[in-house]
Structures are given as C-alpha cells and as structure tokens.
Design a protein around this motif. Structure first.
Motif, mmCIF file in Angstrom:
data_model
loop_
_atom_site.group_PDB
_atom_site.id
_atom_site.type_symbol
_atom_site.label_atom_id
_atom_site.label_comp_id
_atom_site.label_asym_id
_atom_site.label_seq_id
_atom_site.Cartn_x
_atom_site.Cartn_y
_atom_site.Cartn_z
ATOM 1 N N HIS A 119 16.845 -42.085 -27.300
ATOM 2 C CA HIS A 119 15.798 -41.026 -27.361
ATOM 3 C C HIS A 119 16.543 -39.742 -26.752
ATOM 4 C CE1 HIS A 119 12.332 -43.534 -27.545
ATOM 5 N NE2 HIS A 119 13.055 -44.361 -26.376
ATOM 6 N N ALA B 175 15.929 -36.715 -29.462
ATOM 7 C CA ALA B 175 14.547 -36.106 -29.298
ATOM 8 C C ALA B 175 14.576 -35.525 -28.060
ATOM 9 C CB ALA B 175 13.580 -37.231 -29.087
ATOM 10 N N ARG C 212 16.043 -32.194 -28.827
ATOM 11 C CA ARG C 212 15.307 -31.226 -29.492
ATOM 12 C C ARG C 212 14.088 -30.613 -28.208
ATOM 13 N NH1 ARG C 212 14.952 -35.406 -33.716
ATOM 14 N NH2 ARG C 212 12.957 -35.804 -32.637
ATOM 15 N N PHE C 213 13.442 -31.381 -27.691
ATOM 16 C CA PHE C 213 12.585 -30.908 -26.515
ATOM 17 C C PHE C 213 13.134 -29.757 -25.391
ATOM 18 C CE2 PHE C 213 9.212 -31.808 -23.095
ATOM 19 C CZ PHE C 213 8.259 -30.773 -23.511
ATOM 20 N N ASP D 45 9.641 -43.053 -24.371
ATOM 21 C CA ASP D 45 9.938 -41.552 -24.789
ATOM 22 C C ASP D 45 9.097 -40.637 -24.000
ATOM 23 O OD1 ASP D 45 7.926 -42.605 -26.141
ATOM 24 O OD2 ASP D 45 8.254 -41.571 -27.822
ATOM 25 N N ARG D 46 7.910 -41.073 -23.958
ATOM 26 C CA ARG D 46 6.803 -40.127 -23.203
ATOM 27 C C ARG D 46 7.167 -39.937 -21.765
ATOM 28 N NH1 ARG D 46 6.128 -40.502 -28.068
ATOM 29 N NH2 ARG D 46 4.012 -40.614 -29.143
ATOM 30 N N PHE E 105 10.246 -37.412 -21.750
ATOM 31 C CA PHE E 105 9.757 -36.090 -21.903
ATOM 32 C C PHE E 105 8.881 -35.511 -20.684
ATOM 33 C CE2 PHE E 105 8.904 -37.294 -26.759
ATOM 34 C CZ PHE E 105 10.359 -36.618 -27.225
ATOM 35 N N LEU F 84 5.444 -31.296 -29.025
ATOM 36 C CA LEU F 84 4.994 -32.578 -28.687
ATOM 37 C C LEU F 84 4.154 -33.168 -29.897
ATOM 38 C CD1 LEU F 84 4.371 -31.911 -24.718
ATOM 39 C CD2 LEU F 84 6.146 -33.291 -25.959
ATOM 40 N N GLU G 31 7.023 -34.713 -32.301
ATOM 41 C CA GLU G 31 7.300 -35.925 -31.734
ATOM 42 C C GLU G 31 6.072 -36.915 -32.151
ATOM 43 O OE1 GLU G 31 10.123 -37.167 -30.680
ATOM 44 O OE2 GLU G 31 10.947 -35.490 -31.040
#
Length: 175
Positions: free
Chosen positions: A16, A19, A22-23, A59-60, A63, A126, A130
């Motif tokens: 992850h 990602a 990127r976030f 992943d959640r 984030f 999001l 994602e």
C-alpha cells in the motif's frame, strides 16, 4: 488474535505504499511531505498494529492513520501556504513522446484537482482514485454520506470544463 493483526500489518504494509504516497500528495500537495506522511503512517501502523482488526481492509485503516497524521500536522502548525507547495504535476510525470497529449491533460487535471478545497480534494481521491464506496469515504472522513455525494457533485462541476475542450468532450456543442 492480536498477533494475527500484527502479522497482517507487517506483511501487507508494503503493498500500500504507493497508494499512501498518492494520498499524501493529495493531502499536502507536496511530494517531499507526502513521503514524510508515508513514513509517519508506516511507523504509527507498526506501533499500533495490534489495533488492526484481521479481516478488515488494511488500506482503509492506513488511509485513516495518514489522514489523522495530516490533520494533526495542520492543526499543530496552522501553516499551510499553497505558494510554497510543490505542484503535483511536477512530481507526477509521464515519459514518452507518444504520451504527450496525455501528459498535458493529466497536468491540467492534477492542477485543477489540487486547486480544489481540501475537503473536495480528499473526497475525490478516496472515491475516484482509491475506489472507496460513498459509505466508506463518509466513514473515513467522519461525515454523512450525503456530504460525500455533495462534495463529489461540487468537484465534478468544478472539473467539468476540462472535458469540454477535448474532441471526445463535445467541443463546440451546446450544453
């Protein structure tokens, strides 16, 4: 079961990282700060891996940690000067001559998305980048699902003009 959560975090974290970066870029608008956010997120995730519930989306969870770190940083510094932020299109680049048009459009989209207010930018990332459902995004952002829908509609309206200048977007057609 805490050991299983620890193991899930340790084995799944690497998948992850992109990602998360990127976030981090969406949140901060700065490539270097995005890297620092990813590092802080990884550290906190490893420190608190016992809190991860096996069978849920790693992943959640990551984030949510990254967003929490970002919000804490913003609150602590109370300084967020967009003039000093590195432009996202300078960080994300595309190589190859045949991708020239794609590069121009991507830069335009990135510039426009980065210009959105933070709440819209986060929500767009999001849901569209994602793939979170509206409900998942609402839960992560701690807002009602209607707010997510409203933010996405507002972002689409602000970004709609980009598509009107392309042949596929109907240049010259009446709206």
């Amino acid at each position: 079961m805490p050991q299983s959560g620890d193991q899930d975090v340790r084995t799944g974290l690497a998948t992850h990282l992109v990602a998360l970066w990127r976030f981090g870029l969406v949140l901060s608008g700065n490539g270097q700060f995005a890297e620092e956010l990813v590092q802080a997120t990884c550290l906190r995730a490893l420190e608190r891996s016992h809190q991860f519930i096996p069978g849920t989306r790693l992943d959640r969870w990551l984030f949510a940690i990254e967003r929490s770190i970002w919000l804490n940083e913003v609150r602590a510094n109370k300084v967020r000067n967009p003039v000093e932020l590195e432009q996202a299109e300078n960080v994300l680049s595309f190589d190859g001559a045949r991708q020239f048009e794609t590069n121009i459009l991507a830069a335009q989209v990135l510039r426009q998305v980065q210009a959105l207010p933070a709440a819209l930018r986060e929500t767009v990332f999001l849901v569209y980048a994602e793939g979170l459902s509206y409900a998942e995004a609402a839960d992560m952002l701690a807002v009602p699902i209607g707010t997510v829908m409203s933010r996405l509609a507002s972002a689409r309206l602000r970004l709609a003009h980009l598509n009107k200048d392309t042949p596929e977007g109907g240049a010259g057609e009446a709206s």
